[in-house]
Design a protein around this motif. Sequence first.
Motif, PDB file in Angstrom:
ATOM      1  N   LEU A  99       0.850  -1.298  -0.261  1.00  0.00           N
ATOM      2  CA  LEU A  99       0.035  -0.187  -0.029  1.00  0.00           C
ATOM      3  C   LEU A  99       0.653   1.397   0.306  1.00  0.00           C
ATOM      4  O   LEU A  99       0.362   2.428  -0.100  1.00  0.00           O
ATOM      5  N   LEU A 100       2.322   0.997   0.091  1.00  0.00           N
ATOM      6  CA  LEU A 100       3.003   2.429   0.150  1.00  0.00           C
ATOM      7  C   LEU A 100       3.066   3.165  -1.223  1.00  0.00           C
ATOM      8  O   LEU A 100       2.996   2.878  -2.273  1.00  0.00           O
ATOM      9  N   GLU A 101       2.462   4.364  -0.815  1.00  0.00           N
ATOM     10  CA  GLU A 101       2.780   5.347  -1.816  1.00  0.00           C
ATOM     11  C   GLU A 101       4.155   6.185  -2.054  1.00  0.00           C
ATOM     12  O   GLU A 101       4.235   6.819  -0.875  1.00  0.00           O
ATOM     13  N   ILE A 102       4.760   5.943  -3.048  1.00  0.00           N
ATOM     14  CA  ILE A 102       5.931   6.637  -3.035  1.00  0.00           C
ATOM     15  C   ILE A 102       5.775   8.149  -3.234  1.00  0.00           C
ATOM     16  O   ILE A 102       5.122   8.576  -4.073  1.00  0.00           O
ATOM     17  N   PRO A 103       6.356   9.102  -2.453  1.00  0.00           N
ATOM     18  CA  PRO A 103       6.059  10.313  -2.399  1.00  0.00           C
ATOM     19  C   PRO A 103       6.628  11.008  -3.843  1.00  0.00           C
ATOM     20  O   PRO A 103       7.787  10.718  -4.323  1.00  0.00           O
ATOM     21  N   VAL A 104       5.682  11.580  -4.330  1.00  0.00           N
ATOM     22  CA  VAL A 104       5.996  12.100  -5.877  1.00  0.00           C
ATOM     23  C   VAL A 104       7.244  13.151  -5.686  1.00  0.00           C
ATOM     24  O   VAL A 104       7.748  13.200  -7.007  1.00  0.00           O
ATOM     25  N   ASP A 105       7.368  13.841  -4.815  1.00  0.00           N
ATOM     26  CA  ASP A 105       8.533  14.907  -4.770  1.00  0.00           C
ATOM     27  C   ASP A 105       9.935  14.438  -4.467  1.00  0.00           C
ATOM     28  O   ASP A 105      10.722  15.034  -4.322  1.00  0.00           O
ATOM     29  N   SER A 106       9.776  13.135  -4.334  1.00  0.00           N
ATOM     30  CA  SER A 106      11.082  12.370  -3.945  1.00  0.00           C
ATOM     31  C   SER A 106      12.141  12.310  -4.945  1.00  0.00           C
ATOM     32  O   SER A 106      11.324  11.971  -6.163  1.00  0.00           O
ATOM     33  N   ARG A 107      13.135  12.643  -4.930  1.00  0.00           N
ATOM     34  CA  ARG A 107      14.191  12.512  -5.910  1.00  0.00           C
ATOM     35  C   ARG A 107      14.454  11.230  -6.125  1.00  0.00           C
ATOM     36  O   ARG A 107      15.093  10.817  -7.361  1.00  0.00           O
ATOM     37  N   GLN A 108      14.317  10.137  -5.478  1.00  0.00           N
ATOM     38  CA  GLN A 108      14.445   8.528  -5.785  1.00  0.00           C
ATOM     39  C   GLN A 108      13.166   7.980  -5.897  1.00  0.00           C
ATOM     40  O   GLN A 108      13.280   6.791  -6.042  1.00  0.00           O
ATOM     41  N   LYS A 109      12.319   8.649  -6.469  1.00  0.00           N
ATOM     42  CA  LYS A 109      10.759   8.226  -6.700  1.00  0.00           C
ATOM     43  C   LYS A 109      10.865   6.811  -7.470  1.00  0.00           C
ATOM     44  O   LYS A 109      10.515   5.777  -7.167  1.00  0.00           O
ATOM     45  N   ASN A 110      11.778   7.041  -8.853  1.00  0.00           N
ATOM     46  CA  ASN A 110      11.601   6.020  -9.776  1.00  0.00           C
ATOM     47  C   ASN A 110      12.332   4.406  -9.011  1.00  0.00           C
ATOM     48  O   ASN A 110      12.087   3.510  -9.398  1.00  0.00           O
ATOM     49  N   LEU A 169      10.809   1.128  -8.238  1.00  0.00           N
ATOM     50  CA  LEU A 169      11.059  -0.246  -8.813  1.00  0.00           C
ATOM     51  C   LEU A 169      11.441  -1.084  -7.767  1.00  0.00           C
ATOM     52  O   LEU A 169      11.434  -2.353  -7.856  1.00  0.00           O
ATOM     53  N   THR A 170      12.461  -0.765  -6.606  1.00  0.00           N
ATOM     54  CA  THR A 170      12.626  -1.675  -5.681  1.00  0.00           C
ATOM     55  C   THR A 170      11.490  -2.137  -4.913  1.00  0.00           C
ATOM     56  O   THR A 170      11.529  -3.430  -4.596  1.00  0.00           O
ATOM     57  N   ARG A 171      10.461  -1.459  -4.670  1.00  0.00           N
ATOM     58  CA  ARG A 171       9.307  -1.901  -3.940  1.00  0.00           C
ATOM     59  C   ARG A 171       8.720  -2.907  -4.693  1.00  0.00           C
ATOM     60  O   ARG A 171       8.408  -4.005  -4.290  1.00  0.00           O
ATOM     61  N   ASP A 172       8.536  -2.741  -6.178  1.00  0.00           N
ATOM     62  CA  ASP A 172       7.778  -3.780  -6.827  1.00  0.00           C
ATOM     63  C   ASP A 172       8.851  -4.994  -7.081  1.00  0.00           C
ATOM     64  O   ASP A 172       8.153  -6.155  -7.153  1.00  0.00           O
TER      65      ASP A 172
END
Length: 381
Positions: free
Chosen positions: A218-229, A233-236
């Motif tokens: 259920l984790l939503e990656i913060p959109v403003d995170s520089r490490q978003k991608n 990918l790591t979560r998936d």
Amino acid sequence: MGYFNVKTILRTDKKRADNSCPVYLIVSIKGKKIKVPTGVQGFSEEWISKPGAFAESGSSIRNSIIKKKVAAIEEFLWKQIVADIEISTDLVRFHFGKSAKSDFYSLLDECYKAQFRLLAPTTRKHYLLVRRRLLEFQDPIGLHKIDQDFLLRFEDFLRCKGIGDGGVSTHHKVLRVVLNYGLKRKIIKENPYAFFKVKRDSPRHLTLTEDQVKRIQLLEIPVDSRQKNGLELTRDLFLFSCYTALRFSDVIGLRKHQIEPGYLFLWQGKTARPVQVPLLEKASLIIEKYSTQERDTIFPYIANQTTNRYLKHIAELCGIELKLHFHLSRHSFGSLMANTGIDAFSLCRLMGHGSIKTTMLYVNNTLESVREKMRRSAIFD
């Protein structure tokens, strides 16, 4: 008696700038030959092929050195024969060859050369890491120095570097392989591991609970995170491993031809064992998300170390206090599947274990699962 033969030659094929040539000993054992340097050199004009010496005028010291070298090899080989130890050119090379002073690294490198064609790439990395750690610990290392005291000191060195039981055990495992190789080739007389016990706690696999896996889902990656991608990918990838029990190397190397309708079928990179894993909806959706026509692999490449750095951040975002690393996904699959009541043999096949003993580590892995099973019995009501 035909056990061996030692002959002295002048290596005119190795002529130096001043036209001098080195003297070598040719040791012949059972049809095999090895050339051993003596450290003596001279000119071809003063060399007498028979008996393999320099003309006596001014050459007594050189000839004396050559005779002593021959005598040393002959004495060494006769001692082995009397002790009923099989002699070989390998034995001579490791005691008198260019690897002088019985250098352990020569034995290690020869063992690695023989073993690497049989090892998976990830296992080769472990072997190379052990070599680097040994060089950091002590260089050079004489074969005669490899004893129980050396093993204890090397283990203390590893633990001082903060390496845990698993890492220490891996280093000992590789060293044991190298020394057994030397034992079989009659290069060493005994393996000190025959009398050495590696200290290690009973294996205990940390795993995630269902609730912790759901938090990651259920984790939503913060959109403003520089490490978003990278985080996404790591979560998936981590969740995909939770759904399939694949190791990181097998996940990142997964190819399209390994995907069949409703199943994954592949040969594991680490063990070379075949596994067939049911491909359920959540895992299928992750494949669809990342699969492209331009790439044969399903997932874009990312290093294991990088995923572990991202997982540390993911654990913080999800409020998970465990030290999250990629292989924890495989452990979690085993534990969660065991808690569903699946039989150990089916779980063993799913995870590609070589022994049912490994699989049993996941069965009744938590006190909560034991408590739940106890509740099912009327005697505890």
